[in-house]
Design an enzyme around this catalytic site. Sequence first.
Site, PDB file in Angstrom:
ATOM      1  N   LYS A   1       2.533  10.729   7.480  1.00  3.65           N
ATOM      2  CA  LYS A   1       1.561  10.420   8.887  1.00  3.65           C
ATOM      3  C   LYS A   1       2.101  11.023  10.207  1.00  3.65           C
ATOM      4  O   LYS A   1       1.880  12.112  10.343  1.00  3.65           O
ATOM      5  CB  LYS A   1       1.519   8.949   8.942  1.00  3.65           C
ATOM      6  CG  LYS A   1       0.619   8.326   8.020  1.00  3.65           C
ATOM      7  CD  LYS A   1       0.173   6.915   8.085  1.00  3.65           C
ATOM      8  CE  LYS A   1      -1.109   6.775   6.927  1.00  3.65           C
ATOM      9  NZ  LYS A   1      -0.595   5.591   6.143  1.00  3.65           N
TER      10      LYS A   1
ATOM     11  N   ASP B   1       9.294   2.632   2.080  1.00  2.00           N
ATOM     12  CA  ASP B   1       8.015   3.546   2.358  1.00  2.00           C
ATOM     13  C   ASP B   1       7.777   3.262   4.069  1.00  2.00           C
ATOM     14  O   ASP B   1       6.992   2.250   4.501  1.00  2.00           O
ATOM     15  CB  ASP B   1       6.986   2.904   1.573  1.00  2.00           C
ATOM     16  CG  ASP B   1       5.600   3.929   2.027  1.00  2.00           C
ATOM     17  OD1 ASP B   1       5.668   4.512   3.021  1.00  2.00           O
ATOM     18  OD2 ASP B   1       4.857   3.590   1.050  1.00  2.00           O
TER      19      ASP B   1
ATOM     20  N   PHE C   1       0.757  -1.187   0.060  1.00  2.00           N
ATOM     21  CA  PHE C   1       0.121   0.007   0.128  1.00  2.00           C
ATOM     22  C   PHE C   1       0.814   1.198  -0.033  1.00  2.00           C
ATOM     23  O   PHE C   1       1.569   1.332   0.878  1.00  2.00           O
ATOM     24  CB  PHE C   1      -0.866  -0.022   1.135  1.00  2.00           C
ATOM     25  CG  PHE C   1      -1.803   1.328   1.348  1.00  2.00           C
ATOM     26  CD1 PHE C   1      -2.971   1.303   0.463  1.00  2.00           C
ATOM     27  CD2 PHE C   1      -1.495   2.341   1.867  1.00  2.00           C
ATOM     28  CE1 PHE C   1      -3.726   2.373   0.119  1.00  2.00           C
ATOM     29  CE2 PHE C   1      -2.288   3.627   1.587  1.00  2.00           C
ATOM     30  CZ  PHE C   1      -3.602   3.638   0.880  1.00  2.00           C
TER      31      PHE C   1
HETATM   32  C1  LIG Z   1      -0.953   5.626   4.474  1.00  2.00           C
HETATM   33  C2  LIG Z   1       0.268   5.248   3.861  1.00  2.00           C
HETATM   34  C3  LIG Z   1       0.683   5.772   2.579  1.00  2.00           C
HETATM   35  C4  LIG Z   1      -0.227   7.040   1.996  1.00  2.00           C
HETATM   36  O1  LIG Z   1      -0.140   8.159   2.724  1.00  2.00           O
HETATM   37  P1  LIG Z   1      -1.308   9.511   2.767  1.00  2.00           P
HETATM   38  O2  LIG Z   1      -1.015  10.347   3.806  1.00  2.00           O
HETATM   39  O3  LIG Z   1      -2.716   8.724   3.077  1.00  2.00           O
HETATM   40  O4  LIG Z   1      -1.422   9.896   1.355  1.00  2.00           O
HETATM   41  C5  LIG Z   1       1.732   5.461   2.077  1.00  2.00           C
HETATM   42  N1  LIG Z   1       2.496   4.510   2.214  1.00  2.00           N
HETATM   43  C6  LIG Z   1       2.038   3.873   3.099  1.00  2.00           C
HETATM   44  C7  LIG Z   1       3.109   2.669   3.911  1.00  2.00           C
HETATM   45  C8  LIG Z   1       0.860   4.111   4.145  1.00  2.00           C
HETATM   46  O5  LIG Z   1       0.745   3.604   5.151  1.00  2.00           O
END
Ligand SMILES: *Cc1c(COP(=O)(O)O)cnc(C)c1O
Length: 408
Positions: free
Chosen positions: A253, A224, A139
Site C-alpha cells: 500500500k 501483515d 484479510f
Molecule cells: C490490502 C491488504 C492486502 C492486499 O494488498 P493488495 O495490494 O490489495 O494486493 C494484504 N493484507 C492487508 C492487511 C491488506 O490490508
Amino acid sequence: MNSHRITLEDRYCAHNYQPLPVVLSKGKGIWLWDENGKRYMDMMSAYSAVSFGHSHPDLVAALTHQAGRLAVTSRAFYTDQLGPFLQLLCEMTGMPQALPMNSGTEAVETALKAARKWGYKVKGIPDQQAEIIVCHGNFAGRTTTIVGFSSEAQYRDGFGPFDGGFVTIPFGDAAALEAAITPRTTAFLVEPIQGEGGIIVPPDGYLAQCREICTRHNVLLICDEVQTGLGRTGRLLACDHEGIKPDGLILGKALGGGLLPVSAFLARRDVMGVFTPGDHGSTFGGNPLAAAVGHAALSLLHDGELIAAARQRGQHLLDGLHAIRHPAIRSVRGKGLLIGLELDPAIILARSFCERLMENGLLSKETHYTVVRLAPPLVISAAEIDAALRIIEHVFATLTTPHMEGCT
Ligand SMILES: *Cc1c(COP(=O)(O)O)cnc(C)c1O
C-alpha cells in the site's frame, strides 16, 4: 446524477466493486475533485495507500525523473535503484533482507511460500504437512490460496477447491495461539490491527504475547502490515507499539507512495535464505521505477515527523468522534489514523452513512456493512480534522431515526 463515465464504467468494467456514485478526476494532498469540480476530503486514502496525500511533489518528482531514465528491466539484471531502496527499507524496519513485489497480495503469497519452505528445510516439518495459523476476520488479499483461509463466506464462495494447510483461531486471543500450535506449525500470520475486518484493535499486550509464544515454539511470527505499516497507526510499524520484532514483515500500500503498486516481504536471514534462484519471482517486482518511488516514500517517513503528526491527528480525530453522542454509534476505535466508526445497522447502514458523507464533501468507504473507515492521508492538518468532524457531526445531526422521530 448519472454521469456518462459511470455508465461507461458500469458497462465495460467487471462489477467486482460497488463504487460510490462520484466520478473523480483530480487529487492534491488530502483533497479530491469530481468531474464537476466539487471538492471532497479523502478519508479513505485508497485503503491507506495514499498516506502522503495525492500527488505529493517529492513523489511525483521521483516518479517522473526515474520514468524518464529507466523504468523496468526485470531482475534479470542489477539496477542502480533497487539496492538503495531495500537498504533504506531494511534499515528503517530493522529487518535484514527484503524480497520486492508489487501488490500486497503478492507479498503475502511470498511470505506464505517462505514460511512453508522454512518449515520443511529449516525446522524439519515432514513434507506437505506444514501448517500456518491465521486469525478469524483476517484479510490478506484475494488469490485462491489467500481466500482459502478467509473466514468471510463471500470471499470464498464459488472459488474453491482450496489447498488447506491453514488453521484459524480467534483474533486477539494469545491463549488460542498457544493451544493451536503443533509440531507441524511453521508460522502465525497476523495483522496487528485488522483493517478490512472492521478496524479491530486487539487487547494491549497481544502481539508481545504472540511474540513470546512463537519464539518458545520455534514458530515464525509474520506480521501483515500492508495496511497498518509505514506510519498509519502513529508508529512506523504497528508492531512498534508493543516493541516487538516479527520474523517476517509484509508491507505494501503506502510503500508505493500512492503512485504505484510496491510491496515487499522482509524477513530474518535464515527465512529469506530458503529462496534460491528460480524459486520465486515477479516480472515487475523491484523494478527501478518502483524502487525510486518506494525510496522517496520512505524518505518522507525517515525523520519521524509525519508519523508523530499521524499519532496526534489520530488522537484528535478519535477524541472528536468519542465526543459525538448519537444512538447510531456503537463504537469508535483505532490507532493513529486508522479509525473505525461502527454504526447500528438498525438505524443506518455504513454504506448510506458514507453516501451522506459524500454529499457533504467527505469521501470514505464502509467495511463490513457496519463500520465507516476513517483513514485520511497522514499529511492532514488539525484544522482539516476539525472540518471532517464538523461534517460527520452534521450527518449525525440530520439522521432521523424512527426512535428519534418519536422523541421530537
Ligand atoms: C490490502 C491488504 C492486502 C492486499 O494488498 P493488495 O495490494 O490489495 O494486493 C494484504 N493484507 C492487508 C492487511 C491488506 O490490508
